[in-house]
Scaffold this motif. Structure first.
Motif, PDB file in Angstrom:
ATOM      1  N   UNK A 127       0.824  -1.202   0.000  1.00  0.00           N
ATOM      2  CA  UNK A 127       0.000   0.000   0.000  1.00  0.00           C
ATOM      3  C   UNK A 127       0.862   1.257   0.000  1.00  0.00           C
ATOM      4  N   UNK A 128       0.257   2.341  -0.471  1.00  0.00           N
ATOM      5  CA  UNK A 128       0.959   3.608  -0.626  1.00  0.00           C
ATOM      6  C   UNK A 128       0.125   4.728  -0.014  1.00  0.00           C
ATOM      7  N   UNK A 129       0.774   5.591   0.718  1.00  0.00           N
ATOM      8  CA  UNK A 129       0.179   6.873   1.108  1.00  0.00           C
ATOM      9  C   UNK A 129       0.780   7.933   0.208  1.00  0.00           C
ATOM     10  N   UNK A 130      -0.062   8.497  -0.655  1.00  0.00           N
ATOM     11  CA  UNK A 130       0.381   9.619  -1.486  1.00  0.00           C
ATOM     12  C   UNK A 130      -0.361  10.868  -1.057  1.00  0.00           C
ATOM     13  N   UNK A 131       0.419  11.918  -0.845  1.00  0.00           N
ATOM     14  CA  UNK A 131      -0.127  13.229  -0.507  1.00  0.00           C
ATOM     15  C   UNK A 131       0.419  14.218  -1.511  1.00  0.00           C
ATOM     16  N   UNK A 132      -0.473  14.939  -2.193  1.00  0.00           N
ATOM     17  CA  UNK A 132      -0.034  15.846  -3.244  1.00  0.00           C
ATOM     18  C   UNK A 132      -0.944  17.076  -3.337  1.00  0.00           C
ATOM     19  N   UNK A 133      -0.327  18.215  -3.672  1.00  0.00           N
ATOM     20  CA  UNK A 133      -1.032  19.481  -3.897  1.00  0.00           C
ATOM     21  C   UNK A 133      -1.820  19.941  -2.663  1.00  0.00           C
ATOM     22  N   UNK A 134      -1.329  19.634  -1.473  1.00  0.00           N
ATOM     23  CA  UNK A 134      -2.033  20.004  -0.241  1.00  0.00           C
ATOM     24  C   UNK A 134      -1.360  21.202   0.431  1.00  0.00           C
ATOM     25  N   UNK A 135      -2.123  21.853   1.291  1.00  0.00           N
ATOM     26  CA  UNK A 135      -1.663  23.024   2.033  1.00  0.00           C
ATOM     27  C   UNK A 135      -1.920  22.775   3.511  1.00  0.00           C
ATOM     28  N   UNK A 136      -0.845  22.541   4.276  1.00  0.00           N
ATOM     29  CA  UNK A 136      -0.926  22.319   5.713  1.00  0.00           C
ATOM     30  C   UNK A 136      -0.241  23.470   6.428  1.00  0.00           C
ATOM     31  N   UNK A 137      -0.878  23.962   7.471  1.00  0.00           N
ATOM     32  CA  UNK A 137      -0.306  25.112   8.169  1.00  0.00           C
ATOM     33  C   UNK A 137      -0.883  25.226   9.563  1.00  0.00           C
ATOM     34  N   UNK A 138      -0.175  25.920  10.440  1.00  0.00           N
ATOM     35  CA  UNK A 138      -0.663  26.329  11.760  1.00  0.00           C
ATOM     36  C   UNK A 138      -1.199  25.161  12.570  1.00  0.00           C
ATOM     37  N   UNK A 139      -0.354  24.171  12.777  1.00  0.00           N
ATOM     38  CA  UNK A 139      -0.745  23.056  13.629  1.00  0.00           C
ATOM     39  C   UNK A 139      -0.745  23.438  15.094  1.00  0.00           C
ATOM     40  N   UNK A 140      -1.621  22.805  15.859  1.00  0.00           N
ATOM     41  CA  UNK A 140      -1.696  23.067  17.292  1.00  0.00           C
ATOM     42  C   UNK A 140      -0.786  22.165  18.103  1.00  0.00           C
ATOM     43  N   UNK A 141      -0.320  21.076  17.516  1.00  0.00           N
ATOM     44  CA  UNK A 141       0.540  20.132  18.221  1.00  0.00           C
ATOM     45  C   UNK A 141       1.008  19.054  17.269  1.00  0.00           C
ATOM     46  N   UNK A 142       1.948  18.243  17.740  1.00  0.00           N
ATOM     47  CA  UNK A 142       2.412  17.117  16.944  1.00  0.00           C
ATOM     48  C   UNK A 142       3.143  17.548  15.681  1.00  0.00           C
ATOM     49  N   UNK A 143       3.157  16.637  14.706  1.00  0.00           N
ATOM     50  CA  UNK A 143       3.816  16.872  13.425  1.00  0.00           C
ATOM     51  C   UNK A 143       2.810  17.353  12.381  1.00  0.00           C
ATOM     52  N   UNK A 144       3.328  18.009  11.348  1.00  0.00           N
ATOM     53  CA  UNK A 144       2.452  18.338  10.233  1.00  0.00           C
ATOM     54  C   UNK A 144       1.958  17.074   9.570  1.00  0.00           C
ATOM     55  N   UNK A 145       2.885  16.233   9.143  1.00  0.00           N
ATOM     56  CA  UNK A 145       2.559  14.929   8.575  1.00  0.00           C
ATOM     57  C   UNK A 145       3.449  13.895   9.244  1.00  0.00           C
ATOM     58  N   UNK A 146       2.834  12.920   9.848  1.00  0.00           N
ATOM     59  CA  UNK A 146       3.554  11.771  10.390  1.00  0.00           C
ATOM     60  C   UNK A 146       3.000  10.536   9.708  1.00  0.00           C
ATOM     61  N   UNK A 147       3.888   9.678   9.217  1.00  0.00           N
ATOM     62  CA  UNK A 147       3.400   8.488   8.522  1.00  0.00           C
ATOM     63  C   UNK A 147       4.249   7.282   8.857  1.00  0.00           C
ATOM     64  N   UNK A 148       3.533   6.177   9.084  1.00  0.00           N
ATOM     65  CA  UNK A 148       4.133   4.856   9.250  1.00  0.00           C
ATOM     66  C   UNK A 148       3.719   3.954   8.077  1.00  0.00           C
ATOM     67  N   UNK A 149       3.308   4.548   6.975  1.00  0.00           N
ATOM     68  CA  UNK A 149       2.838   3.780   5.824  1.00  0.00           C
ATOM     69  C   UNK A 149       3.979   2.998   5.191  1.00  0.00           C
ATOM     70  N   UNK A 150       3.594   1.934   4.472  1.00  0.00           N
ATOM     71  CA  UNK A 150       4.611   1.091   3.845  1.00  0.00           C
ATOM     72  C   UNK A 150       5.406   1.840   2.783  1.00  0.00           C
ATOM     73  N   UNK A 151       4.754   2.722   2.061  1.00  0.00           N
ATOM     74  CA  UNK A 151       5.452   3.600   1.132  1.00  0.00           C
ATOM     75  C   UNK A 151       4.801   4.971   1.205  1.00  0.00           C
ATOM     76  N   UNK A 152       5.643   6.002   1.230  1.00  0.00           N
ATOM     77  CA  UNK A 152       5.155   7.372   1.247  1.00  0.00           C
ATOM     78  C   UNK A 152       5.597   8.086  -0.020  1.00  0.00           C
ATOM     79  N   UNK A 153       4.667   8.805  -0.641  1.00  0.00           N
ATOM     80  CA  UNK A 153       4.960   9.641  -1.790  1.00  0.00           C
ATOM     81  C   UNK A 153       4.427  11.037  -1.475  1.00  0.00           C
ATOM     82  N   UNK A 154       5.317  11.921  -1.101  1.00  0.00           N
ATOM     83  CA  UNK A 154       4.965  13.269  -0.658  1.00  0.00           C
ATOM     84  C   UNK A 154       5.384  14.225  -1.766  1.00  0.00           C
ATOM     85  N   UNK A 155       4.408  14.640  -2.575  1.00  0.00           N
ATOM     86  CA  UNK A 155       4.687  15.387  -3.794  1.00  0.00           C
ATOM     87  C   UNK A 155       3.936  16.722  -3.805  1.00  0.00           C
ATOM     88  N   UNK A 156       4.670  17.822  -4.012  1.00  0.00           N
ATOM     89  CA  UNK A 156       4.079  19.115  -4.383  1.00  0.00           C
ATOM     90  C   UNK A 156       3.118  19.657  -3.331  1.00  0.00           C
TER      91      UNK A 156
END
Length: 625
Positions: free
Chosen positions: A191-220
Motif C-alpha cells: 500500500x501507498x500513502x500519497x499526498x499531493x497538492x495540499x496546504x498544511x499550516x498552523x498546527x496546534x501540536x504534533x507533526x504536520x505529517x507523520x506516517x508509518x505507511x509502507x510507502x510514502x509519496x509526498x509530492x508538491x
C-alpha cells in the motif's frame, strides 16, 4: 522524456475475472446497473447521511453546501472500477457542506471510496478516520480538530490518496498530529500513502505529517507551522506489520515540496526519517527539489533516527532566516542498516547563518550563497526571481542508492501557501536546465515523467484528460477488504467509541504506563540500552470499541524519553521535554549516538530480507505519466 511504470493488476480485479469466467456472469456490469445518485441536504429527500439506503459500487452521493451535517461513518465499499463517491457541492455563495463534531467526524471504512468537497471539523479524536483500501480524500478543508486531523489506522488501512486539501488547527501535544498515516502490511501489502497538492499550516501540536505507511509519496505540497516536524516518516506500529519472513522496507519519496518553520514552535526540525521504539523502516529516503526555510532558532533539516538504510538529497534549496546553529544532517541517533549512506548533489545552502553538519564529502556540487533570490521571502513567495542562483543550477541525474519507482524530476509546482482547486496544480515548465528548489523559473512545455498527476480519473469525478491516477480514480486496489464494507459487518469503530481510555490515541491509553516500552520507563534517557520488556502496546491497536481498530496508542509519560530538556548529545539542539514521550507509541531516546546492539543485530538480519524483497516488490498503484 517520458518514463514508463509497471501497471500491476489488483488482486480484487483478478478475482472478479476468475469469478466471471467460471460463473458466466459479468459482475461489474450487473453492479454498475444498480448504481444510483442520491442527494443529501435541506431541500433533498435525505436530510442526513444516516437517512441514506445502503450504497453499492458506482453510487454517487451529492451533498448540498451551506448546511451542517452530523458525524457519520461510511462503511459500504465500491470496487476498483466503480468506487462509491461522496461529493460535497458548493452553495450559491460558495460554501462547502460542513460535517461537524463526534468522536470521529468522518470515518472511511469501505474500500474504493472517494470523499471530496467537504469542510470537516470538531471531531474529539479524529476529524477524518481512515481504515480502508483505495481511498481518495480530495478538495476538503479539515480544521480545528482537538486531536488528529486525519488518522490512518494500523489495522485495515490500505492505500490513500490525499490531494488538494487544506489542513490547519489540528493536533495536540506531541502525540496527535495534523496528519497521521499508517498502512496494514498484512491485510494490504504494497500500500501507498500519497499526498499531493495540499496546504498544511498552523498546527496546534504534533507533526504536520507523520506516517508509518509502507510507502510514502509526498509530492508538491506546502507544509508550514507544524509544532514538531513538518514531516516525520518512520517505521510501522506492530498492529499492522508482517512477520519477519515478510518484512517490507518503507521507502519514502519526497519531491517538489515547500517546508517552512514558522508558528508555535520554530525551534524544531524540518523532517525526521528512520524509526522509533515502535518500528523501523530500514529504508531509503529520497528528498529532491524541495524548498526549505528555517527559522533562526530551528534545530535543523534532516533528523535521522534509528533504523535507516540511506538518504539521498539533491536539488534542494535550504535557507535560514537570521542566524542560528541549525544542523543540516544529524545522525547521532541513527542506526544504519549497512553503514552510513548519505548522497546528493546540487543542493543550495545559505552561508553566514551558522548552518553546520553539512555532508560536504557526501554531497556533490553544493552551491552556497547568502541570498537564494526568492521573489519575496517576506510574503512567502518562494519562486526564484530573475537572476536567482537557483535558476538552471540543478542536476538531472543523481548519485545515490537504489530506490524503487521514484518521481525522477518534479513535474508540478506546489501551492503558493493557498488551497488549490482540484486539477489546478501548475505544471512545472521544462526550461533549459532544471532549477534548484520546488519552483522553476520561466515558461515552457511541462516536464514529463511519472508519479503525481494533476488530475484524477474521470470515473471519480476528476477532470484530467489524461486519466490522472488510474481508471479507479487514484490508488488502484492491491487487494483487501470485504466487499460488504471494510472492517467487519458491525461497521468498525463506533462513532461514540473507538477511543476508550484503554486504547486508541489518548495519552492515557495505548501503551500501558506500566508496560509497553519497558517497566522502568522505556528506553533509558542516559542512552541507548533497549529494555528487555519489548515494545508491544497493551491497548493501542486492538478494537477499543465498536469493532474498529483503535489505531496507534500514544505511549504515556512512563514510556520513552523523560528527560526535561531532551537529548543534547552529539552536538544536537535540545529537544522539547514532551517530544516522543507520548508520540504515537514512540519511545524516543536520548543517546550518545552509538549503535544500539539490538538494532545492529536486527539490521543485519533484516537487510537479508530487504534484499530479497527488493527484487520481488512491485508498485501497487496504477499511476502513469
Amino acid at each position: 522524456m517520458t518514463h514508463l511504470v509497471r501497471l500491476p493488476v489488483a488482486r480484487s480485479v483478478i478475482a472478479l475475472s476468475l469469478a466471471s469466467a467460471t460463473a458466466g456472469v459479468i459482475t461489474a456490469v450487473a453492479t454498475g446497473a444498480r448504481a444510483a445518485t442520491y442527494r443529501v441536504g435541506p431541500s433533498a429527500d435525505y436530510q442526513q447521511f444516516s437517512d441514506l439506503p445502503p450504497l453499492v459500487p458506482g453510487d454517487l452521493v451529492e451533498v448540498e453546501g451551506g448546511a451542517t451535517y452530523d458525524a457519520f461513518w461510511f462503511q459500504d465499499a465500491g470496487t476498483a472500477t466503480d468506487p462509491i463517491v461522496i461529493r460535497g457541492l458548493r452553495s450559491a455563495s460558495g460554501e462547502r457542506p460542513r460535517i461537524v463534531g463526534g468522536t470521529n467526524t468522518v470515518e472511511l471504512m469501505g474500500d474504493h471510496t472517494v470523499f471530496e468537497g467537504f469542510d470537516v471539523s470538531g471531531g474529539s479524536s479524529r476529524c477524518v478516520y481512515h481504515h480502508a483500501d483505495d481511498v481518495i480524500v480530495r478538495d476538503c478543508v479539515i480544521h480545528d480538530c482537538p486531536a488528529h486531523g486525519l488518522l490512518g489506522a494500523d489495522g485495515g488501512s490500505g492505500s490513500l490518496l490525499l490531494e488538494y486539501t487544506e489542513i490547519y488547527g489540528c493536533g495536540e501535544g506531541s502525540g496527535r498530529h495534523q496528519v497521521y498515516m499508517s498502512t496494514d502490511q498484512i491485510a494490504h501489502p504494497d500500500s501507498v500513502f500519497r499526498m499531493q497538492y495540499c496546504y498544511l499550516h498552523d498546527g496546534n501540536g504534533g507533526n504536520g505529517v507523520k506516517s508509518r505507511a509502507e510507502r510514502n509519496e509526498i509530492y508538491y505540497n506546502w507544509i508550514e507551522g507544524s509544532y514538531y516536524h513538518e514531516l516525520e516518516l518512520i517505521g510501522p506500529d506492530p498492529g499492522g506489520t508482517s512477520v519477519a519472513e515478510d518484512f517490507r522496507l518503507e521507502h519514502s519519496d519526497v519531491v517538489g515540496n515547500v517546508f517552512i518553520k514558522s508558528g508555535l514552535n520554530t525551534g524544531h526540525w524540518i523532517v525526521r526519517f528512520g524509526g522509533d521504539a515502535t518500528g523501523q523502516t530500514w529504508a531509503s529516503y529520497r528528498f529532491v527539489n524541495n524548498t526549505v526555510v528555517l527559522a533562526p532558532d530551528s534545530a535543523g533539516v534532516f533528523r535521522l533516527f534509528d533504523g535507516i538504510l540511506s538518504l539521498e538529497a539533491s536539488n534542494n534549496a535550504i535557507f535560514q532566516t537570521g542566524s542560528g546553529n541549525a544542523q543540516v544532517v544529524r545522525d547521532a541517533e541513527a542506526v544504519w542498516a549497512s553503514g552510513r549512506q548519505v548522497a546528493g548533489t546540487n543542493n543550495w545552502l545559505v552561508t553566514g547563518t551558522g548552518l553546520r553538519d553539512i555532508p560536504s564529502d557526501e554531497w556533490q556540487a553544493t552551491v552556497e550563497g547568502t541570498d537564494p533570490g526568492f521573489e519575496n521571502l517576506a510574503e512567502h513567495n518562494l519562486r526564484p526571481a530573475e537572476g536567482s542562483p537557483l535558476i538552471d543550477a540543478g542536476a538531472t541525474t543523481f548519485p545515490g542508492y537504489e530506490f524503487p519507482d521514484p518521481e525522477p524530476l518534479p513535474r508540478f509546482h506546489p501551492p503558493d501557501g493557498v488551497l488549490l482547486a482540484p486539477d489546478t496544480a501548475q505544471a512545472r515548465p521544462d526550461v533549459d536546465a532544471v532549477d534548484i528548489g520546488a519552483y522553476e523559473f520561466g515558461s515552457g512545455p511541462p516536464v514529463t515523467g511519472t508519479g503525481g498527476s494533476a488530475g484524477a480519473a474521470a470515473t471519480t469525478g476528476g477532470s484530467s484528460a489524461t486519466g490522472g491516477d488510474g481508471a479507479s480514480g487514484g490508488i488502484d486496489a492491491s487487494g483487501g477488504g470485504d466487499a460488504s464494507g471494510g472492517d467487519g459487518a458491525t461497521g468498525g469503530a463506533d462513532a461514540t467509541g473507538g477511543d476508550a481510555a484503554a486504547g486508541g490515541d489518548d495519552a492515557t491509553g495505548g501503551v500501558d504506563a506500566t508496560g509497553g516500552d519497558g517497566a522502568p520507563g522505556g528506553e533509558d534517557t542516559t542512552g541507548g540500552t533497549l529494555p528487555a520488556a519489548g515494545d508491544g502496546p497493551v491497548g493501542g491497536d486492538g478494537p477499543a470499541g465498536g469493532g474498529g481498530p483503535a489505531s496507534r496508542g500514544g505511549a504515556t509519560s512512563s514510556g520513552g524519553a523523560t528527560s526535561g530538556g531532551g537529548a543534547t548529545s552529539g552536538g544536537g539542539a535540545s529537544e522539547p521535554a514532551s517530544d516522543g514521550s507520548d508520540e504515537g507509541g514512540c519511545g524516543c531516546r536520548a543517546t550518545d549516538g552509538g549503535t544500539h546492539p539490538l538494532f545492529a543485530l536486527l539490521g543485519l538480519g533484516l537487510l537479508g530480507y530487504s534484499r530479497r524483497w527488493r527484487r520481488r516488490r512491485r508498485r501497487p498503484a496504477v499511476w502513469s505519466a
